[in-house]
Design an enzyme around this catalytic site. Structure first.
Site, PDB file in Angstrom:
ATOM      1  N   GLY A 226       0.819  -1.208   0.000  1.00 49.39           N
ATOM      2  CA  GLY A 226       0.000   0.000   0.000  1.00 49.39           C
ATOM      3  C   GLY A 226       0.852   1.256   0.000  1.00 49.39           C
TER       4      GLY A 226
ATOM      5  N   GLY B 285      -0.331   4.405   0.199  1.00 47.57           N
ATOM      6  CA  GLY B 285      -1.070   5.547   0.723  1.00 47.57           C
ATOM      7  C   GLY B 285      -0.228   6.284   1.750  1.00 47.57           C
ATOM      8  N   PHE B 286      -0.889   7.032   2.608  1.00 42.46           N
ATOM      9  CA  PHE B 286      -0.133   7.821   3.582  1.00 42.46           C
ATOM     10  C   PHE B 286       0.684   6.920   4.511  1.00 42.46           C
ATOM     11  CE2 PHE B 286      -3.365  10.993   2.421  1.00 42.46           C
ATOM     12  CZ  PHE B 286      -2.514  12.043   2.112  1.00 42.46           C
TER      13      PHE B 286
ATOM     14  N   GLU C 135     -17.568  18.537   2.399  1.00 43.25           N
ATOM     15  CA  GLU C 135     -16.793  19.180   1.335  1.00 43.25           C
ATOM     16  C   GLU C 135     -17.487  19.051  -0.014  1.00 43.25           C
ATOM     17  OE1 GLU C 135     -12.597  18.561   3.732  1.00 43.25           O
ATOM     18  OE2 GLU C 135     -13.158  17.145   2.168  1.00 43.25           O
TER      19      GLU C 135
ATOM     20  N   ALA D  31      -5.724  10.834   7.309  1.00 44.03           N
ATOM     21  CA  ALA D  31      -4.331  10.879   6.867  1.00 44.03           C
ATOM     22  C   ALA D  31      -3.336  11.070   8.012  1.00 44.03           C
ATOM     23  CB  ALA D  31      -4.169  11.977   5.803  1.00 44.03           C
TER      24      ALA D  31
END
Lengths: 441, 441
Positions: free
Chosen positions: A14, A16-17, A173, A326
């Site tokens: 992974g 991601g972050f 958002e 995150a």
């Protein structure tokens, strides 16, 4: 010098972050890192809603993993999909091969959760990938096009009704951006419809928007959204959902709303790799499919297997699982890297991961956000500037930071959303509209 | 004031350079313009190869038609697909409705031409749309990924062999960008392969690259490409093409080349609407399917129907049809608008369109281009700057000009191609690779 075969093999699944920050934090460690991801880029997910609403292009919020890690010689990036685990032989099984490890770091992320109603997915797409974002962008802007072409008043109203299910940060958002699009961006674009007449609904089961945050923040966010013309329906559950709209239940009363565009921001489910860990390594899962990890982020009884990010059920001081955001993932990535490095270098590693909550933010719209930063709680323009600053700083590559800032400045002063391209398969005849769903009967 | 029902109805089909420039040039004319396009954006096609090679994002070379025309109140933009024509009743037939006109301007563009070998299309995609570009981008970068994973030498070589068929401007630009990607951009990205070992072939049936240009320009372009390591095969025809590679014939000898990535830049075919004009309005077509128009760009005997851009066979002073390039389309669009306006205002319109050739350019790579500008012929850095300036000036929206310039400056100094995202359906198992074609047997 002998070849580096004796260096510990760290496999990270992974990019991601969690995974990317772990890999970067291992840059000076005497280990061989293999970073496996299904995609060739790191995606800055907190700005994905901007792609879905035409404010940014995919390339502006994604960085090729190989580019980010090109100079870090102890990392090999592998484009691959983990499908299984051989925990006893310590091998990650890919769709087309195996990768041996000494230490495994699993951070595959999460997907949408429809709470047992997967049949809703085609009518209410979630927002996790670039393809999700360009798909939602397509639906949004095709809905306005279909409304412009639709002579029947009721059908036109259904095309101009947009519902967002879930009022967490993503839902807030999206709803805020939708309000800006209809009120400002598209204001002069059509000749038969007035985009400002669009209805934007934000549906939330809890009693307020941004439910995990302090109530005063929820109140400020709610007021800002209402000021943009968003209709907020709290304490409201979705009981039915199809191509023509959705049925809402609130205080025992049901209401049917004709809406051709519904977006799902109500829940996430952990990666299916959680089940692989359960079956192959005896991991225990929580109800959301997340893996219960020890205070050192490792599987109980399997100290060489770590689980990070959205897949990990990692309790905070109050015993509540840390949220799938995150900052948690980044800190976990760095912490695991420090632990691995300490072990390799013969030092005693820290035994307990502790999340340092630096604050939470959500953006409502142009110059409007809410933020909790330590003891500070603020809203409006200062919060928006703080939000902008923090998000730009975290964009991985310098290029993206600078150009995204300029794009933002331009969008800000012009209400521009120049990336509102309708791409994908032919949408004609147009009444079929949004996402390839069957026409309304 | 009576409603504007008596104003002449101008219908423009196609929002490319010809159609969009016609619509804009009618801004002050007392007419009602309807601009119909299948897409909701104008695409700056000359930079499409930059999207295909990861240098720019789609949103940076496309502008929403409604945004470009938002303030021009006499224009209505319609997202629609023309499928037929009722020339006698003066109606454009869409997939879902009819649009009446007094004057029709048809500028639907062109598509790829495989010279009767449409079965080659899946293995050698052309480059006309955003989807074409992101599809080619996907193939290119997946090929490097597959090579990195491939243990077999011969198969790895096939993944690292890229063939571009056709050495017009698009083919030259693609080959040059590919050379830069493999020699510079990806240089540090892989651990098992050296991207600099990639073979890039440019195949051309004529005896030189950029065949319609002066021979000295072709020579300069050829030398610049060779300097980047591109293998140029002129006087060479493709006789077979499949998922595993292509067969080339040159001077009677055949050669089979194993190449997993082939791109088609060899020919265009006029829009199928040419056949509609032939069947419905008695138009005559040339061998490429283009419509023969009179010197006033109208159909002979149908002065209210104009054909512009890639669909028009419009002879120059030597009787040769004008090429399908942006400057021709723009000038035709403006000229037809002036003609229509003169007619509406009771003035005698100009009767003959004359193309003013301001020059031709092709970019080879970073700081390298060739240009013919009037009597001037130049190459190298000055030509590249001229190319950059002209292309940026023509990008329709101010936003795009500025940010694309900055992106370019950044890419230039860093060899960056940060938009090299592999998007679309899952590519696993990876050996299936590029474009969903069957695996090599």
């Amino acid at each position: 010098m002998p070849p580096a075969v004796s260096r510990p093999r760290i496999v990270i699944v992974g990019g991601g972050f969690a995974g990317l920050y772990a890999a970067r934090a291992l840059s000076r460690a005497p280990v061989d890192v293999t970073l496996i991801d299904r995609r060739n880029f790191h995606l800055f997910q907190p700005l994905l809603y901007q792609v879905a609403t035409g404010g940014l292009s995919p390339g502006q919020i994604a960085s090729p993993l190989r580019a980010v890690l090109a100079r870090q010689k102890n990392v090999t990036v592998l484009l691959g999909e983990m499908v299984d685990l051989d925990a006893d032989r310590r091998r990650v099984v890919l769709a087309d091969g195996e990768v041996p490890y000494d230490t495994l770091v699993l951070a595959p992320g999460a997907t949408h959760h429809y709470f047992g109603r997967d049949d809703w997915a085609p009518h209410a797409p979630g927002l996790k990938t670039i393809e999700d974002a360009t798909g939602i962008r397509r639906r949004l802007f095709l809905a306005f096009e279909a409304a412009e072409r639709e002579p029947d008043e009721a059908r036109r109203r259904a095309w101009l009704t947009f519902a967002v299910v879930g009022a967490g940060a993503t839902g807030v958002e999206l709803a805020g951006a939708l309000a800006e699009i209809s009120r400002e961006t598209l204001r002069h674009d059509f000749r038969r419809i007035d985009p400002r007449e669009a209805s934007i609904l934000l549906v939330e089961a809890a009693d307020r928007v941004l439910p995990p945050n302090p109530p005063e923040l929820s109140a400020k966010a709610g007021a800002a959204l209402a000021g943009l013309g968003v209709r907020i329906l709290t304490g409201t559950r979705v009981t039915a959902l199809d191509a023509g709209g959705l049925t809402l239940e609130r205080g025992g009363a049901e209401e049917r709303i004709a809406a051709r565009t519904v977006m799902w921001a109500a829940g996430v489910r952990a990666s299916p790799l959680g089940a692989v860990l359960r079956d192959r390594a005896g991991a225990e899962l929580d109800r959301a499919g997340r893996v219960l990890v020890g205070p050192d982020l490792a599987l109980p009884g399997r100290p060489e297997i770590h689980v990070l990010g959205d897949l990990a059920h990692c309790p905070d001081e109050n015993g509540q699982p840390l949220p799938g955001i995150a900052p948690v993932a980044m800190q976990q990535g760095r912490w695991v890297a420090a632990k691995i490095r300490a072990g390799v270098e013969g030092r005693k590693p820290d035994s307990t991961f502790r999340y340092r909550d630096k604050g939470t933010m959500a953006v409502i719209g142009r110059g409007s956000a809410v933020a909790v930063l330590g003891p500070l709680r603020f809203a409006g323009y200062p919060a928006w500037l703080a939000w902008l600053f923090v998000h730009l700083m975290y964009l991985v590559e310098f290029e993206n930071r600078l150009l995204v800032l300029l794009q933002w400045a331009w969008n800000y002063f012009t209400w521009n959303r120049g990336a509102r391209l309708i791409t994908g398969p032919s949408p004609f005849p147009l009444a079929r509209g949004g996402g390839g769903e069957p026409p309304e009967p």
